[in-house]
Design a protein around this motif. Structure first.
Motif, short mmCIF file in Angstrom:
data_model
loop_
_atom_site.label_atom_id
_atom_site.label_comp_id
_atom_site.label_asym_id
_atom_site.label_seq_id
_atom_site.Cartn_x
_atom_site.Cartn_y
_atom_site.Cartn_z
N ASP A 71 0.89 -1.42 -0.06
CA ASP A 71 -0.20 -0.11 0.46
C ASP A 71 0.68 1.63 -0.38
O ASP A 71 1.83 1.45 1.49
CB ASP A 71 -1.03 0.11 1.31
N HIS A 73 -0.13 4.34 0.30
CA HIS A 73 -0.66 5.60 1.41
C HIS A 73 -0.07 5.14 2.27
O HIS A 73 0.67 6.26 3.39
CB HIS A 73 -1.67 5.26 1.88
N THR A 229 -5.23 5.59 2.64
CA THR A 229 -6.08 3.88 3.36
C THR A 229 -5.50 4.36 4.71
O THR A 229 -6.14 3.58 6.15
CB THR A 229 -5.19 2.61 3.25
N SER A 258 -4.25 -5.11 -2.35
CA SER A 258 -3.36 -3.84 -1.53
C SER A 258 -4.01 -3.67 0.10
O SER A 258 -3.94 -2.80 0.69
CB SER A 258 -2.81 -2.76 -1.92
N VAL A 259 -5.61 -3.54 -0.25
CA VAL A 259 -6.50 -3.09 1.29
C VAL A 259 -7.00 -4.43 2.06
O VAL A 259 -7.40 -5.33 1.69
CB VAL A 259 -7.15 -2.08 0.54
N ASP A 287 -3.64 -0.10 -5.75
CA ASP A 287 -2.83 0.53 -5.56
C ASP A 287 -1.10 0.05 -5.71
O ASP A 287 0.35 0.52 -5.38
CB ASP A 287 -2.97 1.55 -4.03
#
Ligand SMILES: [Zn+2]
Length: 332
Positions: A71, A73, A229, A258-259, A287
């Motif tokens: 991820d 973020h 996220t 990815s979440v 992402d």
């Protein structure tokens, strides 16, 4: 004894073979040198690395910091990542604060005179989404609109040409060829997403990564979590979305690779409690791309997987083997 000296010690060889061997031995150091002189590029996400690779061809080495399922973020560079960034000849990033925990690292690289090319900066401001809750910043998920992502190719071409002027023509040719391939992908995405029946044209995903896709291809997009996220999804949001799914008869929602899929599963339960059956429509690459070496581990494969999965799960018409026959989606 290395291969080269061994070649000349073997008396049974003809003079011709010896001459060829000598030529190869003389050329080898030159080839090795050229190899080490290729510009070394570090990219942040796999999507950025893939795009830079398409333009660089074999004239530059391109390495991605973030792998499958990572991820961006939340990604914080480790010590070895920092060493890679410092050693790179240039760093290519997605930008627009996607790599939110790396801002200070990018500033330091720029201060040290390292070229840092942010693809987001190459997109005209009027094409960027500026959600109100993101106060003054732009939605960073620009790769979700194939046309916007392709519009960053000239920035990559020029960034590489500055590092390696002798490759200018190659970079221009590669950028044009890849741009044409992306135009075909864009047309495919438009065509199959247009086949989703009107009422069900709602894409519900784990976080708000798909707004560019929604705008480009005419689908309403709702993320359970926000743009980044880092924020947490509330129970109220899940209740609202469950009601929307039931009202509109939307057949599927989509986890992301990815979440965490916790919220998406809560939503499926929420809709079920209202008497509306929703399926998990297959995990989307939001992402991060798929496994290195796989089709989904390329930008084209990732987008093909996403749009084909979405179209099929929401009742549209799309081939299970996707845009160019390389996908292997299970028949639903
Ligand atoms: Zn995101």
């Amino acid at each position: 004894m290395n291969i080269c000296s061994k070649t000349f010690a073997t008396k049974s060889l003809t003079k011709f073979i010896a001459a060829v061997g000598l030529a190869v031995c003389l050329l080898l150091p030159v080839a090795a040198q050229a190899e080490s002189e290729r510009p070394h590029i570090v990219a942040t996400t796999g999507m950025v690395a893939d795009l830079v690779r398409a333009v660089a061809g074999d004239r530059a080495e391109v390495e991605a910091l973030m792998g499958e399922g990572v991820d961006p973020h939340l990604f914080k560079p480790t010590r070895s990542d920092t060493v890679k960034l410092l050693r790179a000849d240039a760093v290519f990033i997605s930008g627009l604060h996607l790599e939110g925990k790396m801002t200070a690292a990018f500033d330091r690289l720029r201060e040290s005179g390292k070229p840092v090319v942010a693809l987001g900066d190459a997109v005209p401001k009027e094409r960027l989404l500026s959600p109100p809750e993101f106060e003054g910043a732009h939605d960073p998920h620009i790769w979700m609109d194939v046309g916007i992502w392709a519009s960053t190719l000239p920035a990559i071409r020029d960034g590489l040409a500055r590092l390696d002027p002798a490759g200018t023509e190659t970079y221009a040719r590669n950028a044009d060829a890849y741009g044409a391939e992306l135009a075909r992908l864009d047309a495919y995405a438009r065509r199959i997403l247009a086949s989703i029946p009107g009422k069900a044209r709602v894409l519900v995903t784990a976080h708000d990564a798909f707004n560019y896709l929604g705008r480009a291809y005419g689908i309403e997009v709702r993320g359970i979590q926000g743009i980044s996220t880092e924020s947490e999804a509330g129970l109220r949001v899940i209740e609202e979305l469950a009601a929307l799914l039931a009202d509109r008869g939307v057949p599927a929602v989509f986890p992301e690779t990815s979440v965490s899929d916790r919220n998406v599963r809560a939503l499926v339960e929420g809709a079920g409690a209202r008497g509306h059956r929703v399926t998990l429509g297959g995990a989307l690459f939001s992402d991060a791309m798929g496994a290195p070496g796989s089709y989904e581990g390329t930008y084209i494969g990732m987008i093909d997987h996403n749009v084909t999965t979405i179209a099929r799960a929401l009742g549209g018409e799309a081939p299970a083997d996707g845009f160019q026959g390389k996908l292997a989606l299970a028949q639903r």
